[in-house]
Design a protein around this motif. Structure first.
Motif, short mmCIF file in Angstrom:
data_model
loop_
_atom_site.label_atom_id
_atom_site.label_comp_id
_atom_site.label_asym_id
_atom_site.label_seq_id
_atom_site.Cartn_x
_atom_site.Cartn_y
_atom_site.Cartn_z
N LEU A 271 0.84 -1.21 0.00
CA LEU A 271 0.00 0.00 0.00
C LEU A 271 0.86 1.25 0.00
CD1 LEU A 271 -2.74 -1.06 2.58
CD2 LEU A 271 -3.12 -0.56 0.17
N TYR A 272 1.92 1.22 0.80
CA TYR A 272 2.83 2.37 0.85
C TYR A 272 3.45 2.63 -0.52
CZ TYR A 272 7.14 4.97 1.65
OH TYR A 272 8.15 5.89 1.56
N ALA A 273 3.88 1.56 -1.22
CA ALA A 273 4.50 1.72 -2.53
C ALA A 273 3.51 2.32 -3.53
CB ALA A 273 5.02 0.37 -3.03
N ILE A 274 2.28 1.85 -3.50
CA ILE A 274 1.27 2.38 -4.42
C ILE A 274 1.03 3.86 -4.15
CG2 ILE A 274 -1.15 2.25 -5.12
CD1 ILE A 274 -1.02 -0.76 -4.50
N LYS A 275 0.94 4.20 -2.87
CA LYS A 275 0.71 5.61 -2.50
C LYS A 275 1.87 6.49 -2.97
CE LYS A 275 1.86 7.30 1.39
NZ LYS A 275 2.08 7.67 2.82
N GLU A 276 3.09 6.01 -2.80
CA GLU A 276 4.25 6.79 -3.22
C GLU A 276 4.32 6.93 -4.74
OE1 GLU A 276 6.60 8.45 -1.22
OE2 GLU A 276 4.93 8.04 0.14
N LYS A 277 3.94 5.88 -5.45
CA LYS A 277 3.91 5.97 -6.91
C LYS A 277 2.89 7.00 -7.38
CE LYS A 277 5.43 1.23 -7.81
NZ LYS A 277 5.03 -0.11 -8.33
N GLN A 278 1.76 7.06 -6.66
CA GLN A 278 0.75 8.07 -7.00
C GLN A 278 1.30 9.47 -6.79
OE1 GLN A 278 -2.36 6.65 -4.37
NE2 GLN A 278 -3.53 5.77 -6.07
N LYS A 279 2.04 9.65 -5.71
CA LYS A 279 2.66 10.96 -5.46
C LYS A 279 3.63 11.32 -6.59
CE LYS A 279 2.59 10.94 -0.37
NZ LYS A 279 3.46 10.94 0.83
N VAL A 280 4.44 10.36 -6.98
CA VAL A 280 5.42 10.59 -8.04
C VAL A 280 4.72 10.94 -9.35
CG1 VAL A 280 7.10 9.41 -9.53
CG2 VAL A 280 7.28 9.20 -7.04
N LEU A 281 3.63 10.25 -9.65
CA LEU A 281 2.89 10.55 -10.88
C LEU A 281 2.31 11.96 -10.83
CD1 LEU A 281 1.05 7.15 -11.54
CD2 LEU A 281 2.87 8.18 -12.91
N ASP A 282 1.79 12.36 -9.67
CA ASP A 282 1.27 13.73 -9.52
C ASP A 282 2.38 14.75 -9.78
OD1 ASP A 282 -1.35 13.06 -8.97
OD2 ASP A 282 -1.02 12.92 -6.80
#
Length: 404
Positions: free
Chosen positions: A128-139
């Motif tokens: 879950l943490y990795a997915i959240k961080e990837k979303q931040k990076v995409l933003d």
């Protein structure tokens, strides 16, 4: 077996995420139905210890003579009997010991289930943490592309760029937006997995740590695979078979029986003598001898073979756990190497980005290079996040295998 390895102190359930993740793990241990099922099984096994104390049923019988036999003291009217069989000395204790040994095996099942649950919750948390961080990076990358798009529009106005450059930047933004939406679906799916482990509503929000990193603070520690509940379980199984054999030897002995017969006798009419109509009271002792003892001999052979099987199973399981431990250590170190490499790459990519922005001031910006650099940055950032996730996930596996 002792393994000497390098692991980070305080990473698995470490300082940065101990409170959040540990609280989730404790909640899972309290509410997970699989753990509860193992606890119920253990309670059942403990109740069987009390069952082992039970004696055979007391036999009570009564009968009336249809044809009354005549004796010197009178006619026998009926017969009442009571008998209690008793196992050989030490048999009940052997039963209790065997029941306790079986209960110990079930208790270890609880410990194993909790360890596996801790591992599953931890790994789901890190996913879950990795997915959240990837979303931040995409933003961040979408915002960066929007900035480049504005620069491209300005360049188009002055004739330093074409409309194709603007369209390519917009297409790239669309692709990143698509990835973000796909990640959202992955997050919802993993959120459901996580909440199910805690046996709660699937849509409940999860409080994740703000950031995780891989540091260079290392310390040499001794990692021992044993004692481990999965291996200790085989020891307990071996002991339970040993207790079963002791019980088998006790049951191969004779059983003792004690009883009492009571026969009421009618008085003989017209006769006067001592003991006329005196009732009969007859204590009895019986002995149940297992003359045909082949089944007990067969059980002894079965128990011996069962112990050999358990030893083989333990050796096989130990080898597998050692393989998993070594693999996890190597993957953890590989994740650390990858993290540090991507950290360097990301720094260089950002330097290249700064050069491109400075070139914009001279009107020589190449938006193809912009897209290439942006794609590289996204790749490095995503790989770095995956390295962090892999590192902590492997630490969770190592913790499962080596923690006391």
């Amino acid at each position: 077996m002792k393994k000497i390895g390098s692991i980070l102190i305080g990473l698995m359930m470490g300082i940065v995420n101990a409170q959040d993740l540990e609280s989730y793990i404790l909640e899972a241990e309290a509410n997970n139905p699989e753990v509860q099922a193992f606890e119920i099984r253990y309670n059942i096994s403990k109740e069987r210890v009390g069952e082992a104390n039970a004696l055979p049923n007391t036999e009570v019988s009564a009968g009336v003579f249809v044809s009354e036999p005549e004796t010197r003291t009178g006619a026998q009217k009926a017969r009442f009997s009571v008998k209690q069989m008793l196992p050989w000395f030490g048999t009940i204790t052997a039963r209790e010991n065997y029941a306790n040994a079986v209960a110990e095996v079930d208790y270890l099942d609880i410990a194993i289930a909790k360890r596996k649950l801790r591992l599953s919750v931890s790994q789901s948390y890190y996913r879950l943490y990795a997915i959240k961080e990837k979303q931040k990076v995409l933003d961040e990358n979408i915002q960066l592309l929007e900035t480049y798009e504005r620069l491209a529009l300005t360049s188009v106005e002055v004739g330093d760029a074409s409309a194709v450059d603007v369209l390519r930047l917009q297409i790239r933004q669309n692709e990143l937006q698509e990835q973000k939406e796909v990640l959202m679906q992955e997050y919802l799916s993993e959120q459901s997995v996580f909440n199910n482990l805690l046996n709660r509503k699937e849509t409940l929000a999860i409080d994740l740590i703000d950031s995780l990193a891989i540091t260079n603070e290392m310390e040499q520690i001794t990692m021992e695979l044993e004692p481990h509940p999965e291996l200790e379980k085989y020891d307990r199984l071996y002991e339970s078979v040993a207790e079963s054999e002791i019980l088998n030897q006790r049951e191969a002995n004779p059983n003792l029986g004690f009883g009492l017969d009571y026969i009421p006798v009618a008085e003989r009419a017209g006769m006067d003598f001592s003991d006329n109509g005196k009732d009969i009271l007859m204590p009895m002792v019986s002995l149940s001898i297992p003359i045909f003892s082949n089944r007990y001999k067969s059980r002894s052979v079965q128990n011996e073979l069962r112990q050999e099987e358990i030893n083989a199973q333990k050796t096989n399981r130990k080898n597998r756990l050692e393989t998993v431990l070594n693999t996890s250590i190597n993957k953890k170190e590989a994740a650390k190497i990858k993290f540090n490499t991507q950290k360097k790459n990301l720094k260089q990519a950002r330097n290249a980005e700064e050069i491109l922005i400075k070139n914009y001031e001279t009107g020589t910006i190449d938006f193809n290079d912009v897209l290439d650099i942006q794609e590289l940055q996204l790749k490095f950032q995503t790989t770095q996040i995956e390295a962090v996730k892999s590192y902590y996930s492997q630490m969770a596996v190592i913790n499962y295998l080596t923690s006391q």
